[in-house]
Design an enzyme around this catalytic site. Sequence first.
Site, PDB file in Angstrom:
ATOM      1  N   ASP A 134      -0.185   5.221   1.101  1.00  0.00           N
ATOM      2  CA  ASP A 134      -0.270   5.843   2.137  1.00  0.00           C
ATOM      3  C   ASP A 134      -0.386   5.195   3.353  1.00  0.00           C
ATOM      4  O   ASP A 134      -1.294   4.503   3.585  1.00  0.00           O
ATOM      5  CB  ASP A 134      -1.555   6.839   1.974  1.00  0.00           C
ATOM      6  N   ASP A 175      -1.616  -0.904   6.050  1.00  0.00           N
ATOM      7  CA  ASP A 175      -1.859  -0.244   7.019  1.00  0.00           C
ATOM      8  C   ASP A 175      -3.321  -0.344   7.654  1.00  0.00           C
ATOM      9  O   ASP A 175      -3.615   0.378   8.772  1.00  0.00           O
ATOM     10  CB  ASP A 175      -1.320   1.044   7.141  1.00  0.00           C
ATOM     11  N   ASP A 234       0.921  -1.156  -0.142  1.00  0.00           N
ATOM     12  CA  ASP A 234       0.034  -0.128   0.085  1.00  0.00           C
ATOM     13  C   ASP A 234       0.884   1.197   0.029  1.00  0.00           C
ATOM     14  O   ASP A 234       2.172   1.196   0.195  1.00  0.00           O
ATOM     15  CB  ASP A 234      -0.844  -0.092   1.261  1.00  0.00           C
TER      16      ASP A 234
END
Length: 222
Positions: free
Chosen positions: A12, A170, A10
């Site tokens: 961000d 995240d 991922d």
Amino acid sequence: MSSLKAIIFDLDGTLVDSARDLRDAVNVLLAEEGLRQIDLDEVKSMIGDGAAKLVERAVSATGGDLSRLLELVARFLPIYEANAARHTEAYPGVVETLSSLRGLGLPLAVVTNKPYTATIDILEALGLRAYFDAVVGGDTLPERKPHPAPILAALKHLGVAPEAALMVGDNYHDVRAARAAGVRAFAVTYGYSHKPHAELGADRLINTMSELLPIVANAAAV
């Protein structure tokens, strides 16, 4: 971990901390609408599901008119893309870890819900673009995470089967997308998770990106 042939990341909250630039762009839009500004903690709670969802959450939180959401998203994108990498920076250990992973011969990909143009701009500005063999943005396909299609598209490009891949993210949508694609999932504990990390359902939690390397080096050697 069994044999590992590729890693998908991922963006961000995993590879880069983009919250300040997202906050600034959102606040420009909110100011144009005569709405209050949002702070860094607020915007962190809104990140992760793409630009449209970020704008929707920000406008809703500040009492704006959601009936004009499409218009507002269309205005937000050029505001953000003009300065997507002004304050955004890679998290500690990211550059070193990516370099070492490439040294192991592992193909790498980015799968994000961020628009593709902004994603490429950030990767290039931070010197990260060359590490990745595939980049799938939130507008690359009709689907985005937590749908498995973006992960499967990246794996197809890499020529790697799902069971030989790992997703590192995240947030809940990273883990859900990985599960749906048949891919193992790790979650970092420093990003923008909307749930307690222990509830994400990841195979493993890591506190820094540097913790990934010894785990992967052992798996890649199998």
